[in-house]
Design a protein around this motif. Structure first.
Motif, PDB file in Angstrom:
ATOM      1  N   SER A  92       0.933  -1.250   0.059  1.00  0.00           N
ATOM      2  CA  SER A  92      -0.010  -0.163   0.081  1.00  0.00           C
ATOM      3  C   SER A  92       0.985   1.177  -0.069  1.00  0.00           C
ATOM      4  O   SER A  92       1.699   1.389   1.136  1.00  0.00           O
ATOM      5  CB  SER A  92      -0.929  -0.018   1.279  1.00  0.00           C
ATOM      6  OG  SER A  92      -1.664   1.147   1.406  1.00  0.00           O
ATOM      7  N   GLY A  93       0.825   2.150  -1.161  1.00  0.00           N
ATOM      8  CA  GLY A  93       1.670   3.089  -1.350  1.00  0.00           C
ATOM      9  C   GLY A  93       0.887   4.532  -0.471  1.00  0.00           C
ATOM     10  O   GLY A  93      -0.271   4.581  -0.490  1.00  0.00           O
ATOM     11  N   PHE A  94       1.882   5.474   0.053  1.00  0.00           N
ATOM     12  CA  PHE A  94       1.175   6.554   0.630  1.00  0.00           C
ATOM     13  C   PHE A  94       2.177   8.036   0.069  1.00  0.00           C
ATOM     14  O   PHE A  94       3.380   7.787  -0.494  1.00  0.00           O
ATOM     15  CB  PHE A  94       1.771   6.598   2.216  1.00  0.00           C
ATOM     16  CG  PHE A  94       1.117   5.901   3.059  1.00  0.00           C
ATOM     17  CD1 PHE A  94       0.139   6.455   3.926  1.00  0.00           C
ATOM     18  CD2 PHE A  94       1.031   4.624   3.032  1.00  0.00           C
ATOM     19  CE1 PHE A  94      -0.639   5.763   4.748  1.00  0.00           C
ATOM     20  CE2 PHE A  94       0.224   3.888   3.885  1.00  0.00           C
ATOM     21  CZ  PHE A  94      -0.712   4.492   4.812  1.00  0.00           C
ATOM     22  N   GLY A  95       1.638   8.971  -0.074  1.00  0.00           N
ATOM     23  CA  GLY A  95       2.324  10.283  -0.248  1.00  0.00           C
ATOM     24  C   GLY A  95       2.650  10.748   1.009  1.00  0.00           C
ATOM     25  O   GLY A  95       2.209  10.528   2.016  1.00  0.00           O
ATOM     26  N   GLY A  96       3.597  11.735   1.086  1.00  0.00           N
ATOM     27  CA  GLY A  96       4.038  12.312   2.300  1.00  0.00           C
ATOM     28  C   GLY A  96       5.259  11.587   3.045  1.00  0.00           C
ATOM     29  O   GLY A  96       5.501  12.303   4.173  1.00  0.00           O
ATOM     30  N   GLY A  97       5.560  10.662   2.431  1.00  0.00           N
ATOM     31  CA  GLY A  97       6.926  10.163   3.215  1.00  0.00           C
ATOM     32  C   GLY A  97       6.606   9.394   4.309  1.00  0.00           C
ATOM     33  O   GLY A  97       5.476   9.014   5.032  1.00  0.00           O
ATOM     34  N   LEU A  98       7.819   9.386   5.222  1.00  0.00           N
ATOM     35  CA  LEU A  98       7.893   8.846   6.541  1.00  0.00           C
ATOM     36  C   LEU A  98       6.860   9.727   7.610  1.00  0.00           C
ATOM     37  O   LEU A  98       6.078   9.135   8.464  1.00  0.00           O
ATOM     38  CB  LEU A  98       9.025   9.109   7.237  1.00  0.00           C
ATOM     39  CG  LEU A  98       9.463   8.482   8.674  1.00  0.00           C
ATOM     40  CD1 LEU A  98       9.005   6.892   8.540  1.00  0.00           C
ATOM     41  CD2 LEU A  98      10.966   8.565   8.989  1.00  0.00           C
ATOM     42  N   ALA A  99       6.552  10.980   7.320  1.00  0.00           N
ATOM     43  CA  ALA A  99       5.713  11.799   8.355  1.00  0.00           C
ATOM     44  C   ALA A  99       4.358  11.229   8.160  1.00  0.00           C
ATOM     45  O   ALA A  99       3.594  11.191   9.239  1.00  0.00           O
ATOM     46  CB  ALA A  99       6.013  13.170   8.013  1.00  0.00           C
ATOM     47  N   ALA A 100       3.713  11.152   6.801  1.00  0.00           N
ATOM     48  CA  ALA A 100       2.594  10.397   6.684  1.00  0.00           C
ATOM     49  C   ALA A 100       2.268   9.059   7.250  1.00  0.00           C
ATOM     50  O   ALA A 100       1.093   8.946   7.832  1.00  0.00           O
ATOM     51  CB  ALA A 100       2.236  10.491   5.292  1.00  0.00           C
ATOM     52  N   LEU A 101       3.381   8.362   7.267  1.00  0.00           N
ATOM     53  CA  LEU A 101       3.435   6.819   7.910  1.00  0.00           C
ATOM     54  C   LEU A 101       3.206   7.004   9.258  1.00  0.00           C
ATOM     55  O   LEU A 101       2.351   6.325  10.015  1.00  0.00           O
ATOM     56  CB  LEU A 101       4.577   6.060   7.578  1.00  0.00           C
ATOM     57  CG  LEU A 101       4.502   5.464   6.211  1.00  0.00           C
ATOM     58  CD1 LEU A 101       5.794   4.746   5.971  1.00  0.00           C
ATOM     59  CD2 LEU A 101       3.195   4.450   5.877  1.00  0.00           C
ATOM     60  N   CYS A 102       3.955   8.038   9.821  1.00  0.00           N
ATOM     61  CA  CYS A 102       3.995   7.977  11.269  1.00  0.00           C
ATOM     62  C   CYS A 102       2.463   8.375  11.993  1.00  0.00           C
ATOM     63  O   CYS A 102       2.018   7.882  12.791  1.00  0.00           O
ATOM     64  CB  CYS A 102       5.054   9.005  12.002  1.00  0.00           C
ATOM     65  SG  CYS A 102       6.673   8.199  11.624  1.00  0.00           S
ATOM     66  N   ARG A 103       2.094   9.430  11.361  1.00  0.00           N
ATOM     67  CA  ARG A 103       0.853   9.834  11.611  1.00  0.00           C
ATOM     68  C   ARG A 103      -0.379   8.778  11.453  1.00  0.00           C
ATOM     69  O   ARG A 103      -1.046   8.392  12.257  1.00  0.00           O
ATOM     70  CB  ARG A 103       0.263  11.151  10.804  1.00  0.00           C
ATOM     71  CG  ARG A 103       0.887  12.492  11.124  1.00  0.00           C
ATOM     72  CD  ARG A 103       0.306  13.611  10.311  1.00  0.00           C
ATOM     73  NE  ARG A 103       0.421  13.425   8.821  1.00  0.00           N
ATOM     74  CZ  ARG A 103       1.545  14.007   8.266  1.00  0.00           C
ATOM     75  NH1 ARG A 103       2.391  14.408   8.978  1.00  0.00           N
ATOM     76  NH2 ARG A 103       1.528  13.657   7.009  1.00  0.00           N
ATOM     77  N   ASN A 104      -0.196   7.992  10.325  1.00  0.00           N
ATOM     78  CA  ASN A 104      -1.138   6.896  10.045  1.00  0.00           C
ATOM     79  C   ASN A 104      -1.227   5.803  11.278  1.00  0.00           C
ATOM     80  O   ASN A 104      -2.053   5.302  11.607  1.00  0.00           O
ATOM     81  CB  ASN A 104      -0.742   6.155   8.758  1.00  0.00           C
ATOM     82  CG  ASN A 104      -1.920   5.043   8.460  1.00  0.00           C
ATOM     83  OD1 ASN A 104      -2.777   5.269   8.327  1.00  0.00           O
ATOM     84  ND2 ASN A 104      -1.281   3.835   8.565  1.00  0.00           N
ATOM     85  N   PHE A 105       0.191   5.651  11.927  1.00  0.00           N
ATOM     86  CA  PHE A 105       0.174   4.627  12.805  1.00  0.00           C
ATOM     87  C   PHE A 105       0.373   5.037  14.293  1.00  0.00           C
ATOM     88  O   PHE A 105       0.834   4.650  15.399  1.00  0.00           O
ATOM     89  CB  PHE A 105       1.616   3.921  12.625  1.00  0.00           C
ATOM     90  CG  PHE A 105       1.309   2.963  11.415  1.00  0.00           C
ATOM     91  CD1 PHE A 105       0.456   1.999  11.320  1.00  0.00           C
ATOM     92  CD2 PHE A 105       2.434   3.098  10.585  1.00  0.00           C
ATOM     93  CE1 PHE A 105       0.516   1.180  10.001  1.00  0.00           C
ATOM     94  CE2 PHE A 105       2.471   2.320   9.365  1.00  0.00           C
ATOM     95  CZ  PHE A 105       1.564   1.364   9.168  1.00  0.00           C
ATOM     96  N   GLY A 106      -0.164   6.531  14.631  1.00  0.00           N
ATOM     97  CA  GLY A 106      -0.297   7.170  15.733  1.00  0.00           C
ATOM     98  C   GLY A 106       0.776   7.672  16.440  1.00  0.00           C
ATOM     99  O   GLY A 106       0.828   7.861  17.701  1.00  0.00           O
ATOM    100  N   ILE A 107       1.817   8.093  15.932  1.00  0.00           N
ATOM    101  CA  ILE A 107       3.102   8.792  16.258  1.00  0.00           C
ATOM    102  C   ILE A 107       3.047  10.181  15.646  1.00  0.00           C
ATOM    103  O   ILE A 107       2.830  10.719  14.639  1.00  0.00           O
ATOM    104  CB  ILE A 107       4.332   8.088  15.717  1.00  0.00           C
ATOM    105  CG1 ILE A 107       4.505   6.796  16.111  1.00  0.00           C
ATOM    106  CG2 ILE A 107       5.578   8.883  16.028  1.00  0.00           C
ATOM    107  CD1 ILE A 107       5.502   5.903  15.489  1.00  0.00           C
ATOM    108  N   ASP A 108       3.325  11.026  16.623  1.00  0.00           N
ATOM    109  CA  ASP A 108       3.363  12.354  16.104  1.00  0.00           C
ATOM    110  C   ASP A 108       4.645  12.987  15.622  1.00  0.00           C
ATOM    111  O   ASP A 108       5.680  12.658  15.942  1.00  0.00           O
ATOM    112  CB  ASP A 108       3.295  13.465  17.277  1.00  0.00           C
ATOM    113  CG  ASP A 108       1.724  13.379  17.893  1.00  0.00           C
ATOM    114  OD1 ASP A 108       0.657  13.238  17.249  1.00  0.00           O
ATOM    115  OD2 ASP A 108       1.703  13.432  19.248  1.00  0.00           O
ATOM    116  N   ALA A 109       4.546  13.294  14.156  1.00  0.00           N
ATOM    117  CA  ALA A 109       5.673  13.230  13.313  1.00  0.00           C
ATOM    118  C   ALA A 109       6.309  14.774  13.203  1.00  0.00           C
ATOM    119  O   ALA A 109       5.505  15.795  13.266  1.00  0.00           O
ATOM    120  CB  ALA A 109       5.806  12.942  11.878  1.00  0.00           C
TER     121      ALA A 109
END
Length: 192
Positions: A175-192
């Protein structure tokens, strides 16, 4: 013999491999020759998730700045800044016997460092894969080759290990995401 998966396929990991507790997750890729001249630095990571798909705490995110989980269950083996060479570009070791009880999934991701500044995306990356290896035997159990064109994405959730009752299974996500690592972190509940 290794099992090759397609996107969305799920397969048992521990039921068919009794006694399996230590696995190595290898991720690899190649960069297209016509990439615009800037170096690519792809980074693998593991998010240790609860039932709700979020981390319990920020340290449940294992990556180049947090290489080993306090439980010893997940360890990131180092950052390959070029992707050069054959075989796995980055590896993550998993010890299922040490996995905290609240962790029901481990999602494996790859992101492109400085993707926006360098105008890079996963459309410029090919031969990307994830594989799961029985660490004790050195035997590849599962392989998932990402064959899709991710021309806009700068981060990918490649696959996940997840609990199913007392067993562990693997899901080929891609599954692809735009926004890089920050977007993934937000998706998984981490404040980036």
């Amino acid at each position: 013999m290794s099992v090759n998966l397609s996107k969305g396929q799920k397969i048992d990991l521990t039921k068919g491999n009794p006694g399996l507790t230590k696995v190595l997750v290898g991720l690899g890729w190649d960069v297209n020759k016509y990439d615009g001249g800037a170096d690519f630095d792809l980074d693998a990571a593991a998010f240790m998730l609860k039932d709700d798909g979020k981390v319990a705490k920020d340290t449940d995110f294992v990556f180049y700045n947090n290489t080993k989980h306090e439980s010893g269950a997940v360890e990131y083996m180092g950052d390959n800044r070029t992707g050069a060479g054959e075989g796995d570009d980055e590896q993550i070791k998993i010890d299922l016997s040490k996995m905290p009880t609240g962790v029901t999934k481990i999602d494996f991701t790859v992101t492109i460092d400085q993707a926006e500044e360098r105008r890079q995306n996963f459309g410029q990356v090919n031969n990307a894969y994830i594989r799961v290896v029985d660490e004790g035997l050195g035997k590849e159990l599962i392989r998932y080759d990402l064959g899709e064109d991710y021309s806009l994405e700068t981060a990918i959730v490649v696959g996940e290990l997840y609990r199913h009752g007392s067993e562990w299974k693997f899901n080929a996500i891609g599954s692809g995401f735009g926004g890089g690592l920050a977007a993934l972190c937000r998706n998984f509940g981490i404040d980036a």
